[in-house]
Design a protein around this motif. Structure first.
Motif, mmCIF file in Angstrom:
data_model
loop_
_atom_site.group_PDB
_atom_site.id
_atom_site.type_symbol
_atom_site.label_atom_id
_atom_site.label_comp_id
_atom_site.label_asym_id
_atom_site.label_seq_id
_atom_site.Cartn_x
_atom_site.Cartn_y
_atom_site.Cartn_z
ATOM 1 N N MET A 1 0.828 -1.207 0.000
ATOM 2 C CA MET A 1 0.000 0.000 0.000
ATOM 3 C C MET A 1 0.864 1.260 0.000
ATOM 4 S SD MET A 1 -3.020 1.162 -0.128
ATOM 5 C CE MET A 1 -4.033 -0.275 0.293
ATOM 6 N N LYS A 2 1.942 1.265 0.763
ATOM 7 C CA LYS A 2 2.839 2.423 0.783
ATOM 8 C C LYS A 2 3.480 2.627 -0.586
ATOM 9 C CE LYS A 2 4.178 2.419 5.707
ATOM 10 N NZ LYS A 2 3.509 1.256 6.231
ATOM 11 N N ARG A 3 3.938 1.554 -1.190
ATOM 12 C CA ARG A 3 4.548 1.670 -2.527
ATOM 13 C C ARG A 3 3.537 2.218 -3.535
ATOM 14 N NH1 ARG A 3 8.496 -3.539 -3.103
ATOM 15 N NH2 ARG A 3 8.650 -4.059 -0.901
ATOM 16 N N LYS A 4 2.310 1.701 -3.449
ATOM 17 C CA LYS A 4 1.269 2.085 -4.403
ATOM 18 C C LYS A 4 0.914 3.568 -4.270
ATOM 19 C CE LYS A 4 -3.280 0.408 -5.988
ATOM 20 N NZ LYS A 4 -4.115 1.606 -5.802
ATOM 21 N N LEU A 5 0.724 4.020 -3.038
ATOM 22 C CA LEU A 5 0.376 5.420 -2.811
ATOM 23 C C LEU A 5 1.496 6.345 -3.265
ATOM 24 C CD1 LEU A 5 -1.526 7.551 -1.624
ATOM 25 C CD2 LEU A 5 -0.466 7.130 0.615
ATOM 26 N N TYR A 6 2.714 5.953 -2.971
ATOM 27 C CA TYR A 6 3.892 6.755 -3.338
ATOM 28 C C TYR A 6 3.976 6.930 -4.857
ATOM 29 C CZ TYR A 6 8.945 7.894 -3.486
ATOM 30 O OH TYR A 6 10.176 8.477 -3.696
ATOM 31 N N ALA A 7 3.873 5.839 -5.576
ATOM 32 C CA ALA A 7 3.986 5.896 -7.036
ATOM 33 C C ALA A 7 2.773 6.560 -7.669
ATOM 34 C CB ALA A 7 4.180 4.496 -7.593
ATOM 35 N N GLU A 8 1.577 6.247 -7.190
ATOM 36 C CA GLU A 8 0.367 6.789 -7.811
ATOM 37 C C GLU A 8 0.254 8.302 -7.635
ATOM 38 O OE1 GLU A 8 -3.097 4.747 -6.465
ATOM 39 O OE2 GLU A 8 -2.813 3.070 -7.872
ATOM 40 N N THR A 9 0.681 8.814 -6.492
ATOM 41 C CA THR A 9 0.645 10.266 -6.298
ATOM 42 C C THR A 9 1.527 10.961 -7.320
ATOM 43 O OG1 THR A 9 0.206 10.015 -3.934
ATOM 44 C CG2 THR A 9 1.107 12.125 -4.653
ATOM 45 N N ASN A 10 2.699 10.411 -7.556
ATOM 46 C CA ASN A 10 3.587 10.990 -8.564
ATOM 47 C C ASN A 10 3.010 10.839 -9.970
ATOM 48 O OD1 ASN A 10 6.565 11.905 -7.648
ATOM 49 N ND2 ASN A 10 5.750 10.427 -6.189
ATOM 50 N N GLU A 11 2.428 9.699 -10.252
ATOM 51 C CA GLU A 11 1.832 9.493 -11.575
ATOM 52 C C GLU A 11 0.681 10.474 -11.813
ATOM 53 O OE1 GLU A 11 0.242 5.861 -14.423
ATOM 54 O OE2 GLU A 11 0.230 5.599 -12.240
#
Length: 411
Positions: free
Chosen positions: A94-104
């Protein structure tokens, strides 16, 4: 006012100013973009507030954008920040997903067609993955990378390997496991910013009265975010020992940065521990974002303390040295780049509570010593840590991308 390079002539001299103008000639018209996660609070934003206008003044088209993120994102990136500085991290999907998706998501409505992109710190690091890369990208890391969490660092290398260059503040942060070009560029302060400029005497007493800071006792001050790495709780322990020998007052002043959700929790812990001192008026906690106040507090203090347990560089140390103030600080991170123990300040192990107290007491009892340390500290900053040197270092790096042979010299 818009800052101009010529404003610094009387501080750094003609030779440095002329050198910067010459270096800029090969970069005329180049469009450089800086990206970070907040426009206020912390040294990164402060440096960009001066660096970007100066780049524009000397003929470079420089811009600055702020990564948009929700509170959950900044909670995660604060954990990443801590983990990069050695704290263990529960590294969930979940942390990885939120981190990447916010940037995307940010990349969808943020067009980047610049000649060079400079990304500051971990928050916007993944942006490079969401663009068709056709220009040099630089990651400028302002924190201590000497002992990062292994899993997080391995994850971040997925993005870092795409970058052309990584800039760190200290040779101790160089990573042998990252086969990317590295540069060491220490941070710097702007001597003409509201936080560092000379102040008319009449403003000082009015400002101190406004914020409830009396000067009837010697002042010991730490200017830092309420952050566990700055160890304000440890500062209270030091002050308790100092107070036994010298009747003095402690000021803890730190703004609440938008990208630091832990700040309020740390502040409440400090407030609770300091309650007996606060009731007597011997400890004052300040959380406002006011650069003039910081300037004044540093100037009227008898000792500046920086008891960090991790420190990328420590610009508050630089600011205090520039103001000719004696500094007692932790011998960690970038602080030893600025202080030579016993010459222009004192360095101690961050866990040496008694040692910190003894050095502070020594300075308070011998004002001449504090003055001597302060004068030498000013000389150190003038020579090594002013914004003109930082600008010059960036120009040296940027030029390398368009000097033949280079894959970018036709862009």
């Amino acid at each position: 006012m818009k800052r101009s390079l010529e404003d610094y002539r009387t501080i750094v001299g003609d030779t440095i100013i002329s050198s910067i103008y010459r270096k800029a000639r090969t970069l005329y018209g180049k469009h450089i973009l800086h990206i970070n996660s907040t426009y206020q609070g912390g040294g990164v934003a402060e440096m960009l507030q001066t660096l970007v206008p100066l780049m524009n003044d000397i003929g470079i088209d420089a811009g600055w954008r702020i990564l948009h993120g929700n509170p959950d994102f900044f909670t995660v990136t604060k954990k990443f920040h801590n983990a990069l500085q050695g704290e263990r991290l529960n590294f969930t999907k979940m942390k990885r997903k939120l981190y990447a998706e916010t940037n995307e998501n940010f990349s969808i409505y943020t067009h980047i067609n610049h000649d060079c992109v400079i990304v500051h710190d971990p928050q916007p690091l993944p942006l490079i993955k969401f663009y068709k890369k056709q220009q040099p990208w630089i990651w400028r890391c302002h924190i201590d990378l000497s002992n990062p969490d292994h899993d997080l660092w391995d994850f971040m290398k997925n993005f870092l390997l795409r970058y052309d260059t990584v800039i760190v503040s200290n040779k101790l942060y160089l990573r042998s496991d990252l086969p990317t070009d590295h540069r060491i560029i220490p941070p710097a302060i702007d001597p003409l910013s509201p936080k560092n400029i000379e102040i008319i005497d009449g403003i000082i007493p009015r400002t101190l009265k406004k914020f409830g800071v009396p000067t009837d006792k010697p002042l010991i001050t730490q200017i830092s975010r309420f952050d566990k790495w700055k160890d304000p709780l440890g500062v209270l322990e030091i002050f308790a020992l100092v107070k036994e020998k010298v009747d003095s007052r402690l000021i803890l002043c730190g703004s609440m940065a938008m990208d630091d959700p832990e700040g309020l929790k740390i502040y409440e812990k400090v407030k609770e521990k300091a309650k007996p001192f606060i009731k007597k008026g011997d400890v004052i906690l300040i959380t406002v974002e006011n650069n003039l106040l910081v300037n004044i507090l540093q100037r009227v203090s008898d000792v500046i303390i920086q008891k960090s347990v991790r420190e990328g560089f420590g610009l508050t140390v630089t600011e205090a040295l520039w103001k000719r103030k004696p500094v007692v600080a932790s011998n960690i991170g970038g602080i030893p780049l600025q202080i030579e123990d016993g010459k222009n300040g004192f360095l101690l192990d961050p866990n040496d509570i008694k040692g910190f107290a003894e050095k502070i007491i020594e300075i308070l009892k011998h004002p001449t010593l504090g003055k001597e340390l302060g004068e030498k500290g000013r000389e150190t900053v003038k020579e090594k840590f002013l914004i003109t040197r930082l600008l010059s270092d960036y120009l040296d790096l940027l030029k390398t991308f368009w000097i033949y042979p280079s894959p970018y010299n036709n862009i």
